[in-house]
Design a protein around this motif. Structure first.
Motif, short mmCIF file in Angstrom:
data_model
loop_
_atom_site.label_atom_id
_atom_site.label_comp_id
_atom_site.label_asym_id
_atom_site.label_seq_id
_atom_site.Cartn_x
_atom_site.Cartn_y
_atom_site.Cartn_z
N ASP A 29 0.83 -1.20 0.00
CA ASP A 29 0.00 0.00 0.00
C ASP A 29 0.87 1.26 0.00
O ASP A 29 2.04 1.24 0.40
CB ASP A 29 -0.95 0.00 1.20
CG ASP A 29 -0.21 -0.05 2.53
OD1 ASP A 29 0.30 1.00 2.96
OD2 ASP A 29 -0.11 -1.15 3.11
N ALA A 30 0.27 2.35 -0.45
CA ALA A 30 0.99 3.61 -0.61
C ALA A 30 1.54 4.13 0.71
O ALA A 30 2.65 4.67 0.77
CB ALA A 30 0.07 4.66 -1.24
N GLU A 31 0.79 3.94 1.79
CA GLU A 31 1.24 4.43 3.10
C GLU A 31 2.54 3.76 3.52
O GLU A 31 3.45 4.40 4.06
CB GLU A 31 0.15 4.19 4.15
CG GLU A 31 -1.10 5.03 3.99
CD GLU A 31 -2.01 4.55 2.86
OE1 GLU A 31 -1.78 3.42 2.36
OE2 GLU A 31 -2.91 5.30 2.47
N SER A 32 2.64 2.45 3.25
CA SER A 32 3.85 1.72 3.63
C SER A 32 5.05 2.18 2.81
O SER A 32 6.16 2.31 3.34
CB SER A 32 3.64 0.21 3.43
OG SER A 32 2.63 -0.28 4.29
N VAL A 33 4.83 2.41 1.53
CA VAL A 33 5.92 2.88 0.67
C VAL A 33 6.41 4.24 1.15
O VAL A 33 7.61 4.48 1.29
CB VAL A 33 5.47 2.96 -0.80
CG1 VAL A 33 6.58 3.57 -1.66
CG2 VAL A 33 5.10 1.58 -1.32
N LEU A 34 5.47 5.14 1.44
CA LEU A 34 5.83 6.48 1.90
C LEU A 34 6.57 6.42 3.24
O LEU A 34 7.56 7.12 3.44
CB LEU A 34 4.57 7.34 2.03
CG LEU A 34 3.94 7.82 0.72
CD1 LEU A 34 2.55 8.39 0.98
CD2 LEU A 34 4.83 8.86 0.06
N ALA A 35 6.07 5.58 4.14
CA ALA A 35 6.67 5.50 5.47
C ALA A 35 8.08 4.95 5.43
O ALA A 35 8.95 5.36 6.20
CB ALA A 35 5.79 4.63 6.37
N ARG A 36 8.33 4.03 4.49
CA ARG A 36 9.65 3.38 4.42
C ARG A 36 10.62 4.12 3.49
O ARG A 36 11.79 3.80 3.46
CB ARG A 36 9.48 1.92 4.00
CG ARG A 36 8.61 1.15 5.00
CD ARG A 36 8.35 -0.28 4.58
NE ARG A 36 7.36 -0.90 5.45
CZ ARG A 36 7.04 -2.19 5.41
NH1 ARG A 36 7.64 -3.00 4.55
NH2 ARG A 36 6.12 -2.65 6.23
N ASN A 37 10.10 5.07 2.76
CA ASN A 37 10.89 6.05 2.02
C ASN A 37 12.07 5.46 1.24
O ASN A 37 13.24 5.62 1.62
CB ASN A 37 11.42 7.12 3.00
CG ASN A 37 12.03 8.30 2.28
OD1 ASN A 37 11.72 8.57 1.13
ND2 ASN A 37 12.91 9.00 2.98
N HIS A 93 1.54 8.34 -6.79
CA HIS A 93 1.21 8.89 -5.47
C HIS A 93 1.90 8.16 -4.32
O HIS A 93 2.07 8.73 -3.25
CB HIS A 93 -0.31 8.86 -5.25
CG HIS A 93 -0.90 7.49 -5.17
ND1 HIS A 93 -1.21 6.74 -6.30
CD2 HIS A 93 -1.23 6.71 -4.10
CE1 HIS A 93 -1.71 5.58 -5.92
NE2 HIS A 93 -1.73 5.54 -4.60
N ALA A 94 2.32 6.91 -4.56
CA ALA A 94 3.01 6.16 -3.50
C ALA A 94 4.50 6.45 -3.48
O ALA A 94 5.18 6.17 -2.49
CB ALA A 94 2.78 4.67 -3.69
#
Length: 359
Positions: free
Chosen positions: A243-251, A275-276
């Protein structure tokens, strides 16, 4: 009387010769009868093995290994993913290696079917094996060790043991050289200001459901591990949606994309603005690199080439990080200097003012 005895002696002698000849003939005939009574009836597989083997290669990695071992002339058909080397594109194609048909395979009159993991379906494999074809599917670890194991086994099956050993030795040498080169380059980025590690992500599909990425037990994981990079999807197994949130969080610092999923000149730029990914370090600097699916996802003898591409992309990210750090440090120093100058001016003004007032 002697005259009458001579014919009798000759007759006896003739009789003995006849009996001896009959005895010899009987022995020969009895041996022949025995041989005929215990025939060795060759199977279709054995009949084919008496000549040049006819190999069906299923899966790009298996096909590439067979050709690398010098047995490409034994390959009579491959699957649709087998596009390297160029010679492999010129033989009969049987469709996707996961969905081969019994009729299509047997129509090639093969003596051997060698397949990558997931070659199937299972009923086809069973039916082809029952028809006398030597069937072997490789379920090996998806790393350099599994690749070496597969090369050596295929080398044994296609009577190219020496070539297989040489290929494995050369492959290991190339990988070690690439590791050393990357490690030395990495050392030049050592700094207390930022970690000289790389967070990586390998994307294999992009659709409405999200990004499908390579997790653990995949070739991308092996590439990252070999260089000491961190796969931000390493907690997943195989190829899964992230999910996009995980990708963003793990940068992720760098993103790799399977070549087969990219269509059009702007495909990479579109992925950068996904967007991710857009808000990550990789997205902000568009550090998205396309990689040939045959070496990025498959256990290819060109593993070292894939490794080099990953290393170069990782070092590019570190260069940008280092440049950003220097810029930030410079900006910080300028800010401090400006602030210090402002404080001095302020203090001087205040002191002058105070001194004037006290005067």
């Amino acid at each position: 009387m002697a005259k009458t005895k001579l014919p009798r002696l000759a007759s006896a002698r003739t009789l003995l010769q006849v009996l001896s000849l009959m005895s010899v003939l009987w022995c020969l005939c009895s041996g022949g009868v025995y041989a005929a009574a215990t025939p060795i009836t060759p199977t279709a597989h054995n009949q084919k093995q008496s000549g040049t083997p006819r190999i069906i290669a299923a899966g790009g990695s298996v096909t590439e290994i067979i050709y690398a071992l010098g047995r490409g002339d034994w390959v009579v058909a491959t699957d649709s993913t087998s596009m390297f080397p160029a010679a492999a594109t010129e033989v009969t194609k049987l469709g996707y290696f996961r969905q081969l048909s019994t009729e299509g395979v047997l129509a090639q009159q093969p003596s051997m079917l060698l397949g990558a993991s997931a070659t199937g379906p299972a009923p086809m494999l069973e039916q082809v094996a029952n028809a006398g074809v030597d069937v072997h599917v490789y379920h090996v670890s998806r790393d350099i060790h599994g690749l070496s194991e597969m090369i050596l086994d295929i080398g044994h099956r296609v009577s190219a043991e020496d070539n297989a050993k040489e290929l494995v030795t050369d492959l290991q040498r190339q990988v070690e050289a690439q590791q050393k080169e990357y490690s030395e380059a990495l050392a030049t980025f050592e700094s207390t200001e930022y970690p000289n590690t790389v967070n990586a992500l390998f994307v294999v599909a992009n659709n409405d459901r999200g990004l499908t990425v390579a997790g653990n037990d995949t070739v991308p994981q092996a590439l990252f591990d070999t260089l000491g990079m961190t796969n931000i999807a390493g907690d997943l197994v195989g190829y899964k949606l992230m999910d996009a949130e995980s990708v963003l969080a793990r940068n992720p610092d760098v993103v790799f994309a399977a070549g087969h999923m990219l269509h059009g000149e702007n495909a990479l730029n579109s992925l950068c603005s996904h967007h991710a990914i857009a808000a990550t370090f990789a997205g902000q600097h568009c550090l998205v690199k396309a990689m040939d699916s045959s070496i990025g996802l498959g256990l290819s003898p060109r593993f070292a080439i894939a490794l080099k591409a990953v290393a170069e992309h990782g070092l590019r990210a570190l260069s940008l990080k280092a440049a950003n750090t220097v810029m930030q440090e410079s900006a910080s120093q300028v800010h401090i200097a400006q602030r210090t100058g402002l404080d001095k001016n302020t203090n001087t003004d205040n002191n002058s003012h105070d001194m004037g007032r006290f005067e």
